[in-house]
Design a protein around this motif. Structure first.
Motif, PDB file in Angstrom:
ATOM      1  N   ASN A 147      -4.390  17.189 -10.897  1.00 31.02           N
ATOM      2  CA  ASN A 147      -5.562  17.871 -11.454  1.00 31.02           C
ATOM      3  C   ASN A 147      -6.721  16.908 -11.697  1.00 31.02           C
ATOM      4  O   ASN A 147      -7.872  17.340 -11.832  1.00 31.02           O
ATOM      5  CB  ASN A 147      -5.196  18.567 -12.769  1.00 31.02           C
ATOM      6  N   LYS A 148      -6.410  15.617 -11.762  1.00 28.13           N
ATOM      7  CA  LYS A 148      -7.444  14.614 -12.002  1.00 28.13           C
ATOM      8  C   LYS A 148      -7.942  13.971 -10.710  1.00 28.13           C
ATOM      9  O   LYS A 148      -8.761  13.060 -10.748  1.00 28.13           O
ATOM     10  CB  LYS A 148      -6.911  13.528 -12.942  1.00 28.13           C
ATOM     11  N   THR A 166     -11.665  11.100 -12.836  1.00 23.05           N
ATOM     12  CA  THR A 166     -11.931  10.782 -14.241  1.00 23.05           C
ATOM     13  C   THR A 166     -12.724   9.491 -14.421  1.00 23.05           C
ATOM     14  O   THR A 166     -13.293   9.263 -15.479  1.00 23.05           O
ATOM     15  CB  THR A 166     -10.609  10.665 -15.027  1.00 23.05           C
ATOM     16  N   GLY A 167     -12.768   8.648 -13.427  1.00 23.72           N
ATOM     17  CA  GLY A 167     -13.506   7.393 -13.543  1.00 23.72           C
ATOM     18  C   GLY A 167     -14.805   7.436 -12.765  1.00 23.72           C
ATOM     19  O   GLY A 167     -15.405   8.494 -12.556  1.00 23.72           O
ATOM     20  N   ASP A 168     -15.231   6.259 -12.303  1.00 25.64           N
ATOM     21  CA  ASP A 168     -16.473   6.164 -11.537  1.00 25.64           C
ATOM     22  C   ASP A 168     -16.211   5.961 -10.049  1.00 25.64           C
ATOM     23  O   ASP A 168     -17.077   5.481  -9.319  1.00 25.64           O
ATOM     24  CB  ASP A 168     -17.342   5.026 -12.079  1.00 25.64           C
ATOM     25  N   ILE A 223     -16.272  18.518  -2.994  1.00 23.64           N
ATOM     26  CA  ILE A 223     -15.009  17.950  -3.470  1.00 23.64           C
ATOM     27  C   ILE A 223     -13.942  19.040  -3.432  1.00 23.64           C
ATOM     28  O   ILE A 223     -14.126  20.129  -3.972  1.00 23.64           O
ATOM     29  CB  ILE A 223     -15.164  17.394  -4.896  1.00 23.64           C
ATOM     30  N   ARG A 224     -12.827  18.753  -2.796  1.00 30.41           N
ATOM     31  CA  ARG A 224     -11.753  19.721  -2.608  1.00 30.41           C
ATOM     32  C   ARG A 224     -10.543  19.374  -3.467  1.00 30.41           C
ATOM     33  O   ARG A 224     -10.423  18.252  -3.969  1.00 30.41           O
ATOM     34  CB  ARG A 224     -11.332  19.757  -1.128  1.00 30.41           C
ATOM     35  N   GLU A 225      -9.630  20.337  -3.582  1.00 33.01           N
ATOM     36  CA  GLU A 225      -8.356  20.074  -4.244  1.00 33.01           C
ATOM     37  C   GLU A 225      -7.460  19.258  -3.319  1.00 33.01           C
ATOM     38  O   GLU A 225      -7.495  19.415  -2.097  1.00 33.01           O
ATOM     39  CB  GLU A 225      -7.657  21.387  -4.613  1.00 33.01           C
ATOM     40  N   GLN A 227       5.102  17.603  -6.216  1.00 26.79           N
ATOM     41  CA  GLN A 227       4.112  17.534  -7.292  1.00 26.79           C
ATOM     42  C   GLN A 227       4.298  16.315  -8.190  1.00 26.79           C
ATOM     43  O   GLN A 227       3.352  15.870  -8.838  1.00 26.79           O
ATOM     44  CB  GLN A 227       4.181  18.812  -8.144  1.00 26.79           C
ATOM     45  N   HIS A 228       5.502  15.763  -8.216  1.00 27.29           N
ATOM     46  CA  HIS A 228       5.799  14.688  -9.159  1.00 27.29           C
ATOM     47  C   HIS A 228       5.944  13.319  -8.502  1.00 27.29           C
ATOM     48  O   HIS A 228       5.588  12.305  -9.109  1.00 27.29           O
ATOM     49  CB  HIS A 228       7.081  15.020  -9.929  1.00 27.29           C
TER      50      HIS A 228
END
Length: 321
Positions: free
Chosen positions: A11-12, A70-72, A92-94, A148-149
């Motif tokens: 998600n990030k 989440t960052g730059d 931006i895509r998933e 996913q993990h």
């Protein structure tokens, strides 16, 4: 051996496609637009350790890139696009599991070369000078899957013999080329570069840079003979003899004691070269496998897994729980 690399939070993460400007002046180590795109992708990979990327296998201009939202990293990517003459294609895509697997795979093989050199899609040879080394060499056969993990690497240690021959190849002879092992035909041969009649390369230096920039291979200082290789489509391509073999390499399994040593070498290199994945310290769980009817299954006798977490870049050479 099964190596589970803990995935970052999807998600990030963000996924973008970029296109290379093929009208830009090409480096002489990239004789085609496709090679130019690959070079751009590798430049992105080695300019930002927080991203995963891979060139598209079909589109001549497209590169797939995953970054941490989440960052730059996104701002850094835009700056790199301007520097390397790339342009974002769409928004931006998933991140999908398929895209993540491809980007992780390509980034991993790019970063661990030339200590581990890729052969075909699922072999790595542990020798910087493997092209000039005769006889069996240490390597691994591997596969990569993603859920996913975890990013799951299933690895078997092997010995790989390229069956290097001193004999020259003849026009009309069927051969295999590295690193893909694709089958092709020898069209012509040249003792040295001065005999090459037509090539986008201008010197052996260009050829050495091509194999380093595109495949991660390190050709020796001394020049070898060359071959014009014809594939089933397209124009003939110039190959140094060191990257041409007659048949598939001979691959054999290793004893259990040696297998642990080889996989340990691979793991240390992976941790050193990819100490952070998308801004997150790498965390690894190891699970030994056992053979069952010619397949690899988890060894249920192992009740615990080894957790490996790198907390800082300076810890990249050791494993800490």
């Amino acid at each position: 051996m099964r190596i589970n690399v803990v995935n970052p939070d999807f998600n990030k993460l963000g996924y973008i496609m970029a296109v290379a400007n093929i009208n830009d002046k090409h480096d002489r180590s990239t004789p085609s637009d496709f090679h130019w795109k690959i070079l751009k992708c590798r430049m992105i990979i080695f300019s930002n350790s927080s991203i995963l990327a891979c060139p598209d296998k079909r589109d001549v201009k497209q590169v797939h890139i995953i970054f941490n939202k989440t960052g730059d990293d996104y701002d850094k990517l835009i700056s790199l696009f301007l520097k390397f003459s790339l342009m974002q294609d769409g928004g931006i895509r998933e991140v999908t599991l398929e895209v993540y697997q491809k980007c992780f795979h390509y980034t991993m093989t790019a970063r661990i070369a030339p200590v581990w050199n890729t052969m075909e899609e699922n072999y790595l040879i542990n020798n910087r000078d493997f092209l000039t080394t005769k006889g069996p060499q240490e390597g691994v056969k591997y596969s990569i899957s993603v859920d996913q993990h975890f990013t799951i690497l299933e690895i078997n240690a092997v010995k790989i013999n390229l069956m290097i021959s001193e004999e020259e190849f003849s026009p009309g002879e069927w051969i295999r080329v590295l690193p893909s092992l694709n089958k092709a035909m020898v069209e012509d041969s040249y003792k040295d570069f001065s005999q090459v009649s037509a090539s986008k390369f201008k010197s052996y230096k260009d050829i050495r840079r091509h194999w380093k920039n595109i495949h991660g291979y390190r050709l020796p200082d001394a020049e070898t003979s060359y071959y014009s290789i014809q594939f089933w489509r397209g124009e003939p391509l110039l190959y140094p003899k060191l990257c041409v073999i007659r048949n598939f390499p001979i691959v054999t399994p290793t004893p259990k004691t040696l297998e642990r040593v080889i996989i340990s070498k691979f793991l240390k290199c992976l941790i050193s070269k990819m100490s952070f994945i998308l801004g997150t310290p790498i965390t690894i769980q190891m699970q030994e496998m056992q053979h069952d009817n010619n397949s690899m299954v988890p060894n249920d006798s192992l009740t615990e897994t080894q957790a490996v977490s790198l907390c800082t870049p300076t810890q990249s050479s050791r494993m800490c729980k």
